[in-house]
Design a protein around this motif. Sequence first.
Motif, mmCIF file in Angstrom:
data_model
loop_
_atom_site.group_PDB
_atom_site.id
_atom_site.type_symbol
_atom_site.label_atom_id
_atom_site.label_comp_id
_atom_site.label_asym_id
_atom_site.label_seq_id
_atom_site.Cartn_x
_atom_site.Cartn_y
_atom_site.Cartn_z
ATOM 1 N N ALA A 165 0.964 -1.130 0.144
ATOM 2 C CA ALA A 165 -0.019 0.082 0.073
ATOM 3 C C ALA A 165 0.816 1.189 0.017
ATOM 4 C CB ALA A 165 -1.024 -0.113 1.256
ATOM 5 N N GLU A 201 -8.857 1.476 6.115
ATOM 6 C CA GLU A 201 -8.944 1.246 4.750
ATOM 7 C C GLU A 201 -9.164 2.742 3.823
ATOM 8 O OE1 GLU A 201 -11.550 -1.833 2.053
ATOM 9 O OE2 GLU A 201 -12.070 -1.335 3.951
ATOM 10 N N ARG A 304 -2.793 -1.580 6.148
ATOM 11 C CA ARG A 304 -3.530 -1.640 5.050
ATOM 12 C C ARG A 304 -2.862 -2.846 4.028
ATOM 13 N NH1 ARG A 304 -2.356 3.423 2.599
ATOM 14 N NH2 ARG A 304 -3.484 2.609 0.779
ATOM 15 N N ARG A 308 -4.640 -5.999 2.937
ATOM 16 C CA ARG A 308 -4.681 -6.404 1.441
ATOM 17 C C ARG A 308 -3.934 -7.854 1.166
ATOM 18 N NH1 ARG A 308 -2.615 -2.127 -2.737
ATOM 19 N NH2 ARG A 308 -4.500 -2.689 -3.937
#
Length: 329
Positions: A165, A201, A304, A308
């Motif tokens: 991210a 998020e 994040r 993910r």
Amino acid sequence: MNIGPRNLITDVPGLWVGNAQDEVLKSGTTVVVGDAPFTASVHVMGGAPGTRETDMLAPDKTVEAVEALVLSGGSAFGLDACSGVVDGLRAAGRGFQVGGAVIPLVPGAILFDLLNGGNKTWCDNPYRALGRQAFDVVAQDFALGTIGAGTGALSAMMKGGLGSASLVLPDGSTVGALVAANPVGAVTTPGDRHFYAAPFEIAGEFGGLGPDPASGLGMTLDSRKMRAQSPRENTTIAIVATDAALTKAQCHRVAVAAHDGIGRATVPAHTPHDGDLVFALSTGGGTAGDVMMIGHAAALCLSRAIARAIFHASPRPGDLLPCWSDLNA
């Protein structure tokens, strides 16, 4: 702050990522290489780390920059992936020059995935070759989930994986994270649906389901992984990066701050059976960095990235645990 154009660590200018994996082995390797050597440091908060050449990243050591960083499966065997990356860098003429010698400096860290259902009956250690393969395919776009160092990763309740991210800061500098998530802890709340990282998020990047409305979370620590394996097959290893100019001591401080991202996304984190480790690097291409903001952004990106990694994991034959997508179809 906004997401970078790829929402990957390679949004930091000058960075490239390569992945290689063996589906029969159920393991793999990930490498981060720069256009030029970069400043880096490291911080370990897990009780069971596995590392190569990390001592030289301490702020008081004389090495100023390294050529690459490696994340790998394979436990102690996986440290040899660094040798494959060294081979590739040497062939490219890259490394620290000492007289007539050129020595590529490549620190690395490993996670334990030796009991995940893959075939580990090799005669010759496969990780050197995987490291070289990863180096040979570096790119700025890459897949997430069951790939590279995340190929054989497992969280407490479901498959782990490789995640990434990024964020662009108000001053124009970029921060990114890359993680191989294989923790003792769970990344989802009881019920396997909501991610602990949900409050951080952005734009539905791992399903957009929002935080779990339940309270009292973390009171029970169920683990499908622990029922399938011994409690020692774990570790979350990560790299956070920025193009802001940082010293090695400042990189160390960013690595410390980034560990908050593991704690926010994984329950529990930093256990005696994890080798939780974060590298932090600076390509130095931008202005002098705001260490507080970069550390904060690195923690956000890492939370994040962990979510993910699990969100993008995909099923393979012989898996011990389901994927998030299997449980939330």
